[in-house]
Design a protein around this motif. Structure first.
Motif, PDB file in Angstrom:
ATOM      1  N   ASP A  87      78.781  33.877  12.418  1.00  0.00           N
ATOM      2  CA  ASP A  87      78.765  32.416  12.388  1.00  0.00           C
ATOM      3  C   ASP A  87      78.460  31.948  13.803  1.00  0.00           C
ATOM      4  OD1 ASP A  87      79.278  29.706  12.364  1.00  0.00           O
ATOM      5  OD2 ASP A  87      81.221  29.887  11.381  1.00  0.00           O
ATOM      6  N   THR A  88      77.236  31.456  14.036  1.00  0.00           N
ATOM      7  CA  THR A  88      76.844  31.078  15.389  1.00  0.00           C
ATOM      8  C   THR A  88      77.703  29.959  15.967  1.00  0.00           C
ATOM      9  OG1 THR A  88      75.127  29.629  14.502  1.00  0.00           O
ATOM     10  CG2 THR A  88      74.452  31.851  15.166  1.00  0.00           C
ATOM     11  N   ALA A  89      78.423  29.227  15.135  1.00  0.00           N
ATOM     12  CA  ALA A  89      79.326  28.183  15.648  1.00  0.00           C
ATOM     13  C   ALA A  89      80.503  28.799  16.407  1.00  0.00           C
ATOM     14  CB  ALA A  89      79.838  27.320  14.490  1.00  0.00           C
ATOM     15  N   HIS A 129      84.850  45.787   6.361  1.00  0.00           N
ATOM     16  CA  HIS A 129      85.943  45.327   7.223  1.00  0.00           C
ATOM     17  C   HIS A 129      85.398  44.513   8.402  1.00  0.00           C
ATOM     18  CE1 HIS A 129      89.534  45.246   9.686  1.00  0.00           C
ATOM     19  NE2 HIS A 129      88.785  45.682  10.676  1.00  0.00           N
ATOM     20  N   PHE A 130      84.369  45.042   9.061  1.00  0.00           N
ATOM     21  CA  PHE A 130      83.831  44.342  10.224  1.00  0.00           C
ATOM     22  C   PHE A 130      83.103  43.059   9.839  1.00  0.00           C
ATOM     23  CE2 PHE A 130      84.686  48.322  12.422  1.00  0.00           C
ATOM     24  CZ  PHE A 130      85.271  47.825  13.576  1.00  0.00           C
ATOM     25  N   LYS A 131      82.483  43.014   8.674  1.00  0.00           N
ATOM     26  CA  LYS A 131      81.864  41.768   8.216  1.00  0.00           C
ATOM     27  C   LYS A 131      82.909  40.666   8.062  1.00  0.00           C
ATOM     28  CE  LYS A 131      77.905  43.498   5.603  1.00  0.00           C
ATOM     29  NZ  LYS A 131      77.373  43.707   4.246  1.00  0.00           N
ATOM     30  N   ARG A 132      84.078  41.034   7.527  1.00  0.00           N
ATOM     31  CA  ARG A 132      85.148  40.044   7.334  1.00  0.00           C
ATOM     32  C   ARG A 132      85.848  39.682   8.645  1.00  0.00           C
ATOM     33  NH1 ARG A 132      85.991  43.413   3.021  1.00  0.00           N
ATOM     34  NH2 ARG A 132      87.756  44.410   4.046  1.00  0.00           N
ATOM     35  N   ALA A 159      71.389  34.425  21.465  1.00  0.00           N
ATOM     36  CA  ALA A 159      69.957  34.396  21.785  1.00  0.00           C
ATOM     37  C   ALA A 159      69.122  35.283  20.866  1.00  0.00           C
ATOM     38  CB  ALA A 159      69.744  34.803  23.244  1.00  0.00           C
ATOM     39  N   GLU A 160      69.697  36.390  20.395  1.00  0.00           N
ATOM     40  CA  GLU A 160      68.944  37.320  19.553  1.00  0.00           C
ATOM     41  C   GLU A 160      69.294  37.200  18.078  1.00  0.00           C
ATOM     42  OE1 GLU A 160      68.470  41.342  21.259  1.00  0.00           O
ATOM     43  OE2 GLU A 160      69.624  40.523  22.940  1.00  0.00           O
ATOM     44  N   GLY A 161      69.962  36.117  17.695  1.00  0.00           N
ATOM     45  CA  GLY A 161      70.235  35.887  16.283  1.00  0.00           C
ATOM     46  C   GLY A 161      71.706  35.974  15.907  1.00  0.00           C
ATOM     47  N   LEU A 162      71.949  35.876  14.602  1.00  0.00           N
ATOM     48  CA  LEU A 162      73.315  35.870  14.079  1.00  0.00           C
ATOM     49  C   LEU A 162      74.100  37.133  14.426  1.00  0.00           C
ATOM     50  CD1 LEU A 162      72.750  34.453  10.473  1.00  0.00           C
ATOM     51  CD2 LEU A 162      73.791  33.280  12.426  1.00  0.00           C
ATOM     52  N   ASP A 163      73.398  38.254  14.524  1.00  0.00           N
ATOM     53  CA  ASP A 163      74.106  39.513  14.775  1.00  0.00           C
ATOM     54  C   ASP A 163      74.212  39.856  16.262  1.00  0.00           C
ATOM     55  OD1 ASP A 163      71.503  40.288  15.346  1.00  0.00           O
ATOM     56  OD2 ASP A 163      71.426  41.879  13.844  1.00  0.00           O
ATOM     57  N   ASP A 164      73.897  38.898  17.139  1.00  0.00           N
ATOM     58  CA  ASP A 164      73.890  39.176  18.570  1.00  0.00           C
ATOM     59  C   ASP A 164      75.293  39.432  19.118  1.00  0.00           C
ATOM     60  OD1 ASP A 164      73.021  39.531  21.153  1.00  0.00           O
ATOM     61  OD2 ASP A 164      72.201  37.527  21.401  1.00  0.00           O
ATOM     62  N   MET A 165      76.107  38.420  19.224  1.00  0.00           N
ATOM     63  CA  MET A 165      77.444  38.588  19.792  1.00  0.00           C
ATOM     64  C   MET A 165      78.330  39.453  18.907  1.00  0.00           C
ATOM     65  SD  MET A 165      79.098  38.038  22.436  1.00  0.00           S
ATOM     66  CE  MET A 165      80.686  38.760  22.771  1.00  0.00           C
ATOM     67  N   THR A 166      78.151  39.340  17.600  1.00  0.00           N
ATOM     68  CA  THR A 166      78.988  40.147  16.700  1.00  0.00           C
ATOM     69  C   THR A 166      78.739  41.637  16.917  1.00  0.00           C
ATOM     70  OG1 THR A 166      77.357  39.968  14.919  1.00  0.00           O
ATOM     71  CG2 THR A 166      79.117  38.323  14.957  1.00  0.00           C
ATOM     72  N   SER A 167      77.508  42.017  17.211  1.00  0.00           N
ATOM     73  CA  SER A 167      77.192  43.422  17.487  1.00  0.00           C
ATOM     74  C   SER A 167      77.892  43.902  18.750  1.00  0.00           C
ATOM     75  CB  SER A 167      75.684  43.616  17.627  1.00  0.00           C
ATOM     76  OG  SER A 167      75.043  43.333  16.411  1.00  0.00           O
ATOM     77  N   HIS A 168      77.915  43.056  19.772  1.00  0.00           N
ATOM     78  CA  HIS A 168      78.583  43.426  21.018  1.00  0.00           C
ATOM     79  C   HIS A 168      80.091  43.590  20.807  1.00  0.00           C
ATOM     80  CE1 HIS A 168      74.832  42.816  23.035  1.00  0.00           C
ATOM     81  NE2 HIS A 168      74.855  41.506  22.922  1.00  0.00           N
ATOM     82  N   LEU A 169      80.681  42.689  20.033  1.00  0.00           N
ATOM     83  CA  LEU A 169      82.119  42.790  19.766  1.00  0.00           C
ATOM     84  C   LEU A 169      82.462  44.078  19.017  1.00  0.00           C
ATOM     85  CD1 LEU A 169      82.822  39.100  18.722  1.00  0.00           C
ATOM     86  CD2 LEU A 169      83.643  40.236  20.797  1.00  0.00           C
TER      87      LEU A 169
END
Length: 141
Positions: A75-77, A67-70, A83-93
């Motif tokens: 997507d860095t765009a 669910h969270f992947k979808r 700064a720490e990669g593709l999973d940076d902001m998504t992890s915080h969210l």
């Protein structure tokens, strides 16, 4: 009224949702001394979360992750904070949506979780190290 606090470093886990109930109770033996009270669990990270949910069927944990992947695509765009990669902001969210703390009733040294409830670590990073949780029990001994 008594208070006891301890910091526990959980063993490292891969990305996903992991039941950590036993790891917490096995490493927080002081809980057994409390007749009644509340255990507060706080995770000291902004890229992991903690929640309570179904503890029997592993499909639930896989469905959480899917669910969270979808819903929060890597997507860095879409994000400025990468700064720490593709999973940076998504992890915080994900961590903000699920939360960083729980309060669970205690009776006779045991957590009063429901029959099908377990404590989940939401590990939102691909390569995370062990996560720290602060365990605080307040109650009568």
């Amino acid at each position: 009224m008594e208070i006891f606090q301890k910091t526990l470093t959980l063993r490292p886990r891969s990305r996903g949702f992991h039941i950590i109930t036993d790891e917490i109770t096995e490493n927080f033996t002081e809980l057994k001394a409390f007749k009644t009270g509340i255990l507060h669990i706080y995770i000291r990270h902004t890229s992991a979360s903690i929640t309570i949910n179904e503890n029997a069927d592993p499909d639930v944990r896989r469905d959480f992750e899917n669910h969270f992947k979808r819903s929060i695509p890597e997507d860095t765009a879409l994000y400025s904070h990468t700064a720490e990669g593709l999973d940076d902001m998504t992890s915080h969210l994900k961590a903000s949506l699920l939360g960083n703390s729980l309060s669970i009733p205690v009776s006779n040294g045991r957590l009063l979780l429901g029959m099908w409830q377990g404590i989940y670590l939401g590990e939102h990073r691909e390569n995370a190290k062990g996560r720290e949780v602060v365990l605080t029990v307040i109650g009568e001994m």
